[in-house]
Design a protein around this motif. Structure first.
Motif, PDB file in Angstrom:
ATOM      1  N   GLY B  23      57.258   6.896 -11.406  1.00  2.69           N
ATOM      2  CA  GLY B  23      57.420   8.343 -11.532  1.00  2.69           C
ATOM      3  C   GLY B  23      57.874   8.789 -12.914  1.00  2.69           C
ATOM      4  N   ILE B  24      57.380   8.125 -13.950  1.00  2.21           N
ATOM      5  CA  ILE B  24      57.741   8.459 -15.330  1.00  2.21           C
ATOM      6  C   ILE B  24      56.589   9.242 -15.948  1.00  2.21           C
ATOM      7  CG2 ILE B  24      58.325   7.524 -17.613  1.00  2.21           C
ATOM      8  CD1 ILE B  24      59.259   4.943 -16.090  1.00  2.21           C
ATOM      9  N   PRO B  25      56.832  10.487 -16.382  1.00  2.00           N
ATOM     10  CA  PRO B  25      55.723  11.271 -16.950  1.00  2.00           C
ATOM     11  C   PRO B  25      55.350  10.791 -18.353  1.00  2.00           C
ATOM     12  CG  PRO B  25      57.722  12.627 -16.671  1.00  2.00           C
ATOM     13  CD  PRO B  25      58.099  11.226 -16.341  1.00  2.00           C
ATOM     14  N   LEU B  26      54.050  10.705 -18.609  1.00  2.00           N
ATOM     15  CA  LEU B  26      53.532  10.305 -19.918  1.00  2.00           C
ATOM     16  C   LEU B  26      52.523  11.346 -20.387  1.00  2.00           C
ATOM     17  CD1 LEU B  26      52.599   6.520 -19.363  1.00  2.00           C
ATOM     18  CD2 LEU B  26      54.595   7.398 -20.614  1.00  2.00           C
ATOM     19  N   ASP B  27      52.540  11.637 -21.689  1.00  2.00           N
ATOM     20  CA  ASP B  27      51.437  12.399 -22.285  1.00  2.00           C
ATOM     21  C   ASP B  27      50.411  11.390 -22.786  1.00  2.00           C
ATOM     22  OD1 ASP B  27      52.738  14.826 -21.888  1.00  2.00           O
ATOM     23  OD2 ASP B  27      53.810  14.670 -23.803  1.00  2.00           O
ATOM     24  N   ILE B  28      49.260  11.373 -22.164  1.00  2.00           N
ATOM     25  CA  ILE B  28      48.221  10.404 -22.532  1.00  2.00           C
ATOM     26  C   ILE B  28      47.431  10.944 -23.720  1.00  2.00           C
ATOM     27  CG2 ILE B  28      46.157   9.175 -21.740  1.00  2.00           C
ATOM     28  CD1 ILE B  28      48.700   8.342 -20.271  1.00  2.00           C
ATOM     29  N   VAL B  29      47.380  10.178 -24.806  1.00  2.00           N
ATOM     30  CA  VAL B  29      46.606  10.535 -25.988  1.00  2.00           C
ATOM     31  C   VAL B  29      45.433   9.556 -26.077  1.00  2.00           C
ATOM     32  CG1 VAL B  29      46.631  10.859 -28.480  1.00  2.00           C
ATOM     33  CG2 VAL B  29      48.724  11.284 -27.146  1.00  2.00           C
ATOM     34  N   ALA B  30      44.231  10.048 -25.806  1.00  2.00           N
ATOM     35  CA  ALA B  30      43.057   9.168 -25.818  1.00  2.00           C
ATOM     36  C   ALA B  30      42.733   8.775 -27.258  1.00  2.00           C
ATOM     37  CB  ALA B  30      41.867   9.872 -25.174  1.00  2.00           C
ATOM     38  N   VAL B  31      42.576   7.472 -27.488  1.00  2.00           N
ATOM     39  CA  VAL B  31      42.249   6.947 -28.819  1.00  2.00           C
ATOM     40  C   VAL B  31      40.751   6.650 -28.875  1.00  2.00           C
ATOM     41  CG1 VAL B  31      42.620   4.991 -30.389  1.00  2.00           C
ATOM     42  CG2 VAL B  31      44.556   5.978 -29.131  1.00  2.00           C
ATOM     43  N   ASP B  32      40.092   7.051 -29.964  1.00  3.54           N
ATOM     44  CA  ASP B  32      38.661   6.769 -30.138  1.00  3.54           C
ATOM     45  C   ASP B  32      38.509   5.334 -30.639  1.00  3.54           C
ATOM     46  OD1 ASP B  32      35.973   6.670 -30.580  1.00  3.54           O
ATOM     47  OD2 ASP B  32      35.863   8.605 -31.615  1.00  3.54           O
ATOM     48  N   PHE B  33      38.535   4.424 -29.673  1.00  2.00           N
ATOM     49  CA  PHE B  33      38.575   2.989 -29.966  1.00  2.00           C
ATOM     50  C   PHE B  33      37.301   2.537 -30.676  1.00  2.00           C
ATOM     51  CE2 PHE B  33      38.504  -1.559 -28.837  1.00  2.00           C
ATOM     52  CZ  PHE B  33      39.822  -1.916 -29.040  1.00  2.00           C
ATOM     53  N   LEU B  34      36.151   3.001 -30.187  1.00  2.00           N
ATOM     54  CA  LEU B  34      34.878   2.579 -30.791  1.00  2.00           C
ATOM     55  C   LEU B  34      34.784   3.003 -32.241  1.00  2.00           C
ATOM     56  CD1 LEU B  34      32.296   3.107 -27.899  1.00  2.00           C
ATOM     57  CD2 LEU B  34      33.227   0.956 -28.804  1.00  2.00           C
ATOM     58  N   ALA B  35      35.391   4.150 -32.582  1.00  2.00           N
ATOM     59  CA  ALA B  35      35.390   4.614 -33.981  1.00  2.00           C
ATOM     60  C   ALA B  35      36.507   3.955 -34.803  1.00  2.00           C
ATOM     61  CB  ALA B  35      35.545   6.134 -34.015  1.00  2.00           C
ATOM     62  N   GLY B  36      37.297   3.090 -34.169  1.00  2.00           N
ATOM     63  CA  GLY B  36      38.337   2.360 -34.899  1.00  2.00           C
ATOM     64  C   GLY B  36      39.534   3.211 -35.271  1.00  2.00           C
ATOM     65  N   GLU B  37      39.796   4.244 -34.471  1.00  2.00           N
ATOM     66  CA  GLU B  37      40.927   5.126 -34.788  1.00  2.00           C
ATOM     67  C   GLU B  37      42.252   4.364 -34.860  1.00  2.00           C
ATOM     68  OE1 GLU B  37      41.313   8.292 -31.920  1.00  2.00           O
ATOM     69  OE2 GLU B  37      43.022   9.210 -32.964  1.00  2.00           O
ATOM     70  N   HIS B  38      42.376   3.293 -34.068  1.00  2.36           N
ATOM     71  CA  HIS B  38      43.620   2.509 -34.030  1.00  2.36           C
ATOM     72  C   HIS B  38      43.768   1.607 -35.254  1.00  2.36           C
ATOM     73  CE1 HIS B  38      40.306   0.326 -32.368  1.00  2.36           C
ATOM     74  NE2 HIS B  38      40.980  -0.790 -32.294  1.00  2.36           N
ATOM     75  N   LYS B  39      42.715   1.487 -36.037  1.00  7.61           N
ATOM     76  CA  LYS B  39      42.771   0.635 -37.247  1.00  7.61           C
ATOM     77  C   LYS B  39      43.065   1.446 -38.505  1.00  7.61           C
ATOM     78  CE  LYS B  39      41.056  -3.155 -35.093  1.00  7.61           C
ATOM     79  NZ  LYS B  39      41.888  -4.334 -34.831  1.00  7.61           N
ATOM     80  N   ARG B  40      43.218   2.756 -38.380  1.00  6.56           N
ATOM     81  CA  ARG B  40      43.390   3.660 -39.533  1.00  6.56           C
ATOM     82  C   ARG B  40      44.677   4.475 -39.370  1.00  6.56           C
ATOM     83  NH1 ARG B  40      38.026   5.394 -38.013  1.00  6.56           N
ATOM     84  NH2 ARG B  40      38.983   7.324 -37.304  1.00  6.56           N
ATOM     85  N   PRO B  41      45.191   5.064 -40.494  1.00  8.91           N
ATOM     86  CA  PRO B  41      46.283   6.026 -40.352  1.00  8.91           C
ATOM     87  C   PRO B  41      45.816   7.202 -39.500  1.00  8.91           C
ATOM     88  CG  PRO B  41      45.956   5.418 -42.664  1.00  8.91           C
ATOM     89  CD  PRO B  41      44.806   4.841 -41.897  1.00  8.91           C
ATOM     90  N   PRO B  42      46.699   7.810 -38.718  1.00  8.92           N
ATOM     91  CA  PRO B  42      48.135   7.502 -38.628  1.00  8.92           C
ATOM     92  C   PRO B  42      48.478   6.359 -37.659  1.00  8.92           C
ATOM     93  CG  PRO B  42      47.649   9.388 -37.255  1.00  8.92           C
ATOM     94  CD  PRO B  42      46.345   9.004 -37.922  1.00  8.92           C
ATOM     95  N   LEU B  43      47.517   5.912 -36.834  1.00  4.09           N
ATOM     96  CA  LEU B  43      47.902   4.940 -35.799  1.00  4.09           C
ATOM     97  C   LEU B  43      48.292   3.584 -36.383  1.00  4.09           C
ATOM     98  CD1 LEU B  43      45.633   5.595 -32.690  1.00  4.09           C
ATOM     99  CD2 LEU B  43      47.868   6.504 -33.285  1.00  4.09           C
ATOM    100  N   ILE B  44      47.618   3.157 -37.445  1.00  8.31           N
ATOM    101  CA  ILE B  44      47.955   1.846 -38.024  1.00  8.31           C
ATOM    102  C   ILE B  44      49.376   1.851 -38.598  1.00  8.31           C
ATOM    103  CG2 ILE B  44      47.085   2.267 -40.383  1.00  8.31           C
ATOM    104  CD1 ILE B  44      46.467  -0.950 -38.349  1.00  8.31           C
ATOM    105  N   ASP B  45      49.872   3.048 -38.930  1.00  8.58           N
ATOM    106  CA  ASP B  45      51.266   3.132 -39.398  1.00  8.58           C
ATOM    107  C   ASP B  45      52.248   3.021 -38.225  1.00  8.58           C
ATOM    108  OD1 ASP B  45      50.372   3.479 -42.035  1.00  8.58           O
ATOM    109  OD2 ASP B  45      50.113   5.628 -41.688  1.00  8.58           O
ATOM    110  N   LEU B  46      51.812   3.463 -37.058  1.00 12.81           N
ATOM    111  CA  LEU B  46      52.660   3.307 -35.868  1.00 12.81           C
ATOM    112  C   LEU B  46      52.638   1.859 -35.380  1.00 12.81           C
ATOM    113  CD1 LEU B  46      51.808   6.549 -33.825  1.00 12.81           C
ATOM    114  CD2 LEU B  46      53.759   6.137 -35.333  1.00 12.81           C
ATOM    115  N   ASN B  47      51.486   1.217 -35.465  1.00 19.05           N
ATOM    116  CA  ASN B  47      51.365  -0.184 -35.054  1.00 19.05           C
ATOM    117  C   ASN B  47      50.493  -0.943 -36.039  1.00 19.05           C
ATOM    118  OD1 ASN B  47      51.128  -2.662 -33.899  1.00 19.05           O
ATOM    119  ND2 ASN B  47      49.912  -1.985 -32.123  1.00 19.05           N
ATOM    120  N   PRO B  48      51.125  -1.663 -36.969  1.00 22.15           N
ATOM    121  CA  PRO B  48      50.356  -2.430 -37.968  1.00 22.15           C
ATOM    122  C   PRO B  48      49.467  -3.509 -37.350  1.00 22.15           C
ATOM    123  CG  PRO B  48      52.672  -2.255 -38.595  1.00 22.15           C
ATOM    124  CD  PRO B  48      52.573  -1.761 -37.186  1.00 22.15           C
ATOM    125  N   TRP B  49      49.713  -3.876 -36.108  1.00 19.33           N
ATOM    126  CA  TRP B  49      48.864  -4.845 -35.416  1.00 19.33           C
ATOM    127  C   TRP B  49      47.440  -4.275 -35.210  1.00 19.33           C
ATOM    128  CZ3 TRP B  49      53.035  -6.869 -36.687  1.00 19.33           C
ATOM    129  CH2 TRP B  49      53.538  -8.071 -36.209  1.00 19.33           C
TER     130      TRP B  49
END
Lengths: 197, 197
Positions: B23-49
């Motif tokens: 019962g923990i509320p989360l705001d879900i932010v969809a990441v455009d994985f195919l476009a590599g959004e997680h490999k670029r700023p700002p997400l790569i700054d949140l998680n360098p992995w």
């Protein structure tokens, strides 16, 4: 409290190292690994995974070196090495996962191939090492320790197979911040070495 | 509290599942994985992995699905899903390591090959699956839940890639206790599914 142990195992060494740093006495029980003692009763009954280390503390029996670090830290070492608050604990936990996955399957597995003749995909272990070591080096360029700006079980978990990486043909020469961190760990009061470190 | 998320990721689903059950509320932010959004700023700054999920809760930013489960459980879910005592916590922790290593690199990686075309060694993923799934099935033949005889974050961490194993060509037909455990999890109040489960 018994630690079923192999002197050449980095996973067993994680536990011995942390216990030495935190001043926790352990009875070391040497396991005849080459004879497969860990694959037969009574050890296989303590850990069906067929792996060591295994910790036995009265009624408590634990497999997995990360879980053993958590147990020892929470039970015998206060808040210093693994804090109880959500943020501190989760910050350390990130590195326990890194230890269990990227380090184990990267430099840890490369060493199993070169030093012990395991039939693993060496190229895969080198690819994994080449991905994770630069990430750790970059992190350590900004921080003296992996988590919380002080020594924690995160350092104890990641240290062994990173420091042993050259035994798997994985050089640390390009990672000056990792090499400095290794020296910081070796300088901690109570530090104990293992063969290869 | 934001979860940077991909609907098809079992690692992201771990977090969504646990948040729903607790019962923990989360705001879900969809990441455009195919476009590599997680490999670029700002997400790569949140998680360098360069991976998701990432949790952002005010000043707290966490990578690694296991660490995020630990954070949410300790901060927002009391003692139920991850107890604070050493033995309980370490018992759960054993399964978080299993999730990060054996499950991720076994059935999790098999699915990456079959469903998403990752260039991984499929035979290796099948070997790892064939080792770990019988161990889990045997454990579940004696226990209704992975740890502490009740649902914990251990179940949330291991469940996704075990339940998704058939998407990687890993059958669960020989593992009746795993199949029954999957049904028990699906019957928990608040359970949410994901594509493939």
């Amino acid at each position: 409290m018994k630690l079923y142990d192999l002197s050449l195992s980095g996973n067993c060494y994680k536990v011995r190292l942390f216990a030495a740093l935190a001043g926790i006495p352990l009875d070391i029980v040497a396991v005849d690994f080459l004879a497969g003692e860990h694959k037969r009763p009574p050890l296989i009954d303590l850990n069906p995974w067929g792996e060591i280390p295994i910790l036995e503390d009265g009624e408590v029996v634990l497999r997995d070196s990360q879980a053993i670090l958590v147990y020892l830290a929470r039970r015998y070492a206060g808040e210093t090495w693994l804090p109880g608050d959500a943020t501190g604990m989760a910050t350390v936990m990130q590195w326990l996962s890194t230890s269990a996955n990227e380090i184990q399957n990267g430099p840890g597995a490369a060493r199993l191939v070169d030093k012990f003749g395991y039939q693993l995909d060496k190229a895969d272990t080198l690819r994994r090492s080449a991905r994770i070591l630069p990430l750790i080096d970059a992190h350590l360029s900004r921080h003296a320790w992996l988590a919380l700006e002080r020594p924690t079980i995160a350092d104890c978990a990641v240290f062994p197979y990173v420091a042993l990486a050259p035994e798997g043909g994985v050089s640390l020469s390009d990672f000056p911040h990792i090499r400095q961190w290794i020296e910081r760990i070796k300088a901690l009061p109570g530090f104990v070495p293992m063969p290869g470190i």
